[in-house]
Design a protein around this motif. Sequence first.
Motif, PDB file in Angstrom:
ATOM      1  N   GLN A 100       0.810  -1.220   0.000  1.00 18.93           N
ATOM      2  CA  GLN A 100       0.000   0.000   0.000  1.00 18.93           C
ATOM      3  C   GLN A 100       0.847   1.276   0.000  1.00 18.93           C
ATOM      4  OE1 GLN A 100      -3.238   0.331  -0.316  1.00 18.93           O
ATOM      5  NE2 GLN A 100      -4.384  -1.189   0.838  1.00 18.93           N
ATOM      6  N   ASN A 117      -0.492   3.717  -2.344  1.00 17.93           N
ATOM      7  CA  ASN A 117      -1.686   4.350  -1.785  1.00 17.93           C
ATOM      8  C   ASN A 117      -1.288   5.502  -0.852  1.00 17.93           C
ATOM      9  OD1 ASN A 117      -3.896   4.913  -0.052  1.00 17.93           O
ATOM     10  ND2 ASN A 117      -4.731   2.853  -0.240  1.00 17.93           N
ATOM     11  N   THR A 147      -1.625   9.507  -1.475  1.00 20.38           N
ATOM     12  CA  THR A 147      -2.429  10.293  -0.535  1.00 20.38           C
ATOM     13  C   THR A 147      -1.647  11.503  -0.041  1.00 20.38           C
ATOM     14  OG1 THR A 147      -3.582   8.275   0.096  1.00 20.38           O
ATOM     15  CG2 THR A 147      -3.804  10.157   1.577  1.00 20.38           C
ATOM     16  N   ASP A 178      -9.157   3.801   5.748  1.00 18.69           N
ATOM     17  CA  ASP A 178      -8.403   2.724   5.107  1.00 18.69           C
ATOM     18  C   ASP A 178      -8.689   1.431   5.864  1.00 18.69           C
ATOM     19  OD1 ASP A 178      -6.417   1.711   3.293  1.00 18.69           O
ATOM     20  OD2 ASP A 178      -5.031   1.666   4.974  1.00 18.69           O
ATOM     21  N   CYS A 200     -10.922  10.636   1.860  1.00 21.02           N
ATOM     22  CA  CYS A 200     -10.069   9.700   1.118  1.00 21.02           C
ATOM     23  C   CYS A 200     -10.457   8.306   1.585  1.00 21.02           C
ATOM     24  CB  CYS A 200      -8.595   9.919   1.433  1.00 21.02           C
ATOM     25  SG  CYS A 200      -8.097  11.641   1.590  1.00 21.02           S
ATOM     26  N   THR A 249     -10.450   4.039   0.977  1.00 18.62           N
ATOM     27  CA  THR A 249      -9.953   2.827   0.324  1.00 18.62           C
ATOM     28  C   THR A 249     -10.997   1.724   0.446  1.00 18.62           C
ATOM     29  OG1 THR A 249      -7.751   3.367   1.184  1.00 18.62           O
ATOM     30  CG2 THR A 249      -8.033   1.165   0.247  1.00 18.62           C
ATOM     31  N   THR A 302     -11.021  -2.451  -0.187  1.00 16.25           N
ATOM     32  CA  THR A 302     -10.301  -3.634  -0.656  1.00 16.25           C
ATOM     33  C   THR A 302     -11.250  -4.813  -0.860  1.00 16.25           C
ATOM     34  OG1 THR A 302      -9.766  -4.334   1.584  1.00 16.25           O
ATOM     35  CG2 THR A 302      -8.146  -2.953   0.492  1.00 16.25           C
ATOM     36  N   TYR A 327      -7.314  -2.938  -4.914  1.00 14.26           N
ATOM     37  CA  TYR A 327      -8.230  -2.038  -4.205  1.00 14.26           C
ATOM     38  C   TYR A 327      -8.628  -0.856  -5.083  1.00 14.26           C
ATOM     39  CZ  TYR A 327      -3.995   0.762  -3.605  1.00 14.26           C
ATOM     40  OH  TYR A 327      -2.855   1.496  -3.830  1.00 14.26           O
ATOM     41  N   ARG A 373      -9.461   3.450  -4.591  1.00 13.69           N
ATOM     42  CA  ARG A 373      -9.247   4.547  -3.664  1.00 13.69           C
ATOM     43  C   ARG A 373      -9.885   5.785  -4.278  1.00 13.69           C
ATOM     44  NH1 ARG A 373      -7.641   6.074   1.490  1.00 13.69           N
ATOM     45  NH2 ARG A 373      -6.123   7.749   1.473  1.00 13.69           N
TER      46      ARG A 373
END
Length: 682
Positions: free
Chosen positions: A80, A83, A87, A255, A278, A280, A282, A343, A345
């Motif tokens: 991640q 990710n 971010t 997340d 924000c 995520t 999965t 995933y 996002r």
Amino acid sequence: MSRARIVLWLRLTLRPACSLYRARFMEEQTQGLRNPGEMENGTEPCGEECASEAQETTVTEGAAKIAFPSANEVFYNPVQEFNRDLTCAVITEFARVQLAAKGIQRGAFSGGASLSPDLCFWVAAVKVPGEKDVQKVVVDLSEQEEENAELKEGANLAPGDQPRTAAVGEICEEGLRVLEGLAASGLRSIRFAREVPGLQSVVANDASARAVDLIRRNVQLNGVAHLVHPRQADARMLMYQHQKASERFDVIDLDPYGSPAPFLDAAVQAVSEGGLLCVTCTDMAVLAGNSGETCYSKYGAMALKSRACHEMALRIVLHSLDLRANCYQRFVVPLLSVSADFYVRVFVRVFTGQAKVKASASKQALVFQCVGCGTFHLQRLGKASGASGGRVKFSAACGPPVAPECEHCGQRHQLGGPLWAEPIHDLDFVGRVLEAVSTNPGRFHTAERIRGVLSVITEELPDVPLYYTLDQLSSTIRCSTPRLLQLRSALLHAGFRVSLSHACKNAVKTDAPSSALWDIMRCWEKECPVKRERLSETSPAFRILSVEPRLQANFTIREDANPSSRQRGLKRFQANPEANWGPRPRARPGGKAAGGAMEERRRLHQNKRKEPAEDPVQRAARLKTFPCKRFKEGTCQHGDQCCYSHSSPAPEDTADEDPGDHPETPCQNPPGPGMATGPGVD
Ligand SMILES: C[S@@+](CC[C@H](N)C(=O)[O-])C[C@H]1O[C@@H](n2cnc3c(N)ncnc32)[C@H](O)[C@@H]1O
Ligand SMILES: *[C@@H]1O[C@H](CO)[C@@H](O)[C@H](O)[C@H]1NC(C)=O
Ligand SMILES: *[C@@H]1O[C@H](CO)[C@@H](O)[C@H](O)[C@H]1NC(C)=O
Ligand SMILES: [Zn+2]
């Protein structure tokens, strides 16, 4: 009109295109953190070497150094990193936007009130590690502003109104209040504190006491206790306690393990006006259509098995976020929506406005997708049309857009959605992030990938939801696969637009009607004909090929058919990043055993996997179709995270589907009759 010339200091990497950026120039200070590019590289779990205490592991990622007591006791997934890097990049740009807006609000300029708002003579003094020093820029001001000119040349600071800066690792009083709702080790929050300028505070929350202990330690270890405040709470309760406008967060990062659905209602209420969410997800098996009914229960939309499942997943999440916000007279504006690895996002801003919320129904659409040939049509849920006096009139939509039987192949349609049918990115904002990362590649370990993905995103047709794939089009009519450039050229020759999608390597996103697209495929088939006697008369291939094309396709390669990101050889579609990658199992006390079993199973699966590697989402979806034996015995500990199905087995609805369109296995097309080995893509 006479013009005054004002010398301004603008940061090189900021666009002088103004309205967003008003702030004053600050001397570059050299204090603060080192550029992460100079620090230790990437994600290097040092394992036993650095483990002074028993089973202690240290991980360096970005500008953060994180200690873990033992493997898998607290969640950490190195894959991640992309990710987290992305971010940090997004929140940095968001901070620039927000700080600039605050500068205007505060009227920190004496005399500033009389100035036209689109004039840009100050730029937020936002210091991003690795960005070049400011440069002198000359900007013209019109006559009207001339009288204020002296003010701007330095006399513009009110007494005691010292120039303010926003630097990483420092508290910025006007800066962003950030909440990381599910922080695990605190890695992400600590990276925000050490890498993102313009923050007022970061709350690093986790429900697990073990995690919060670790967050505390890591906050100390990284010297960010003034910025990062560990909290132990259920993220939902914490967010519900921050509903009051004055207590909301400017940025909320979620997340979770699997689906964020349980957190969304609280999140859309706890984010400030214009604030950033924000999120995520999965739980890609659910979002990619493995069980539409589960997707409905979590996101209020039916997912379909489709070649465009990754973008559909993004649009379902956006639909869900907007709908939850709508309950509170709020609505979302997507900034960036990314499908990566295993995933999705999304980065959205949340605004309030009863009138604008009325437009939300017309932003969502149902999808009709043919089970035979995969052709899809969108049906908006409502209609917004211009009325007299510039008002917008809302009415019911008219449909359906398709007949019961597919016009191309005669098979039936499946119904999916509703999903977000408006643009999924703010291309201006994405451009800023892309520019900042491209001109400062040392800032992130995954900068190259960020650059590739964001470049493809800026090329995506913003107003065309979903896409077909090259192999889907050719395997449906059982012909060889044209080269991507040939198909794209034919679409362009015929007067249509076409683009890739960052979400799928072979995507063909086009505004061409499906009839034109199939005509082009019919013309392609004429170049290397399929033996009709080997096709069943009821097959989509037979039905489609029995119609003469009305359009004469021209496959001559056009210069403009090659997307710039492809020409420039950017890293656009990443192969699996490492061995044993994917969503991680839940952390648990004494985590090693559970994790070990999982690792073992992963290794077994990976060794069995054939090349080319199966799409991770499709693979997850496929594994989910097998019932979990341990669950039957009552011994499975993985809950929703189990890669096998925990629902009672249902008969698969594949009876009358054509084998040429088996969406679960897009990478393995059945070799069709007359199948030449096409040159394929890339
Ligand atoms: C996937 S991990 C977060 C990873 C982290 N964001 C990162 O980038 O490394 C999910 C975390 O959520 C926590 N968690 C689960 N349910 C929660 C809840 N209701 N409230 C707060 N935290 C929760 C778990 O303890 C776990 O540490
Ligand atoms: C870090 O990575 C860059 C490029 O990947 C490389 O040039 C540099 O030598 C590395 N630095 C260290 C300390 O490993
Ligand atoms: C196809 O396009 C090329 C390049 O524009 C052109 O030269 C050619 O004449 C076209 N062919 C046909 C059959 O229209
Ligand atoms: Zn069809």
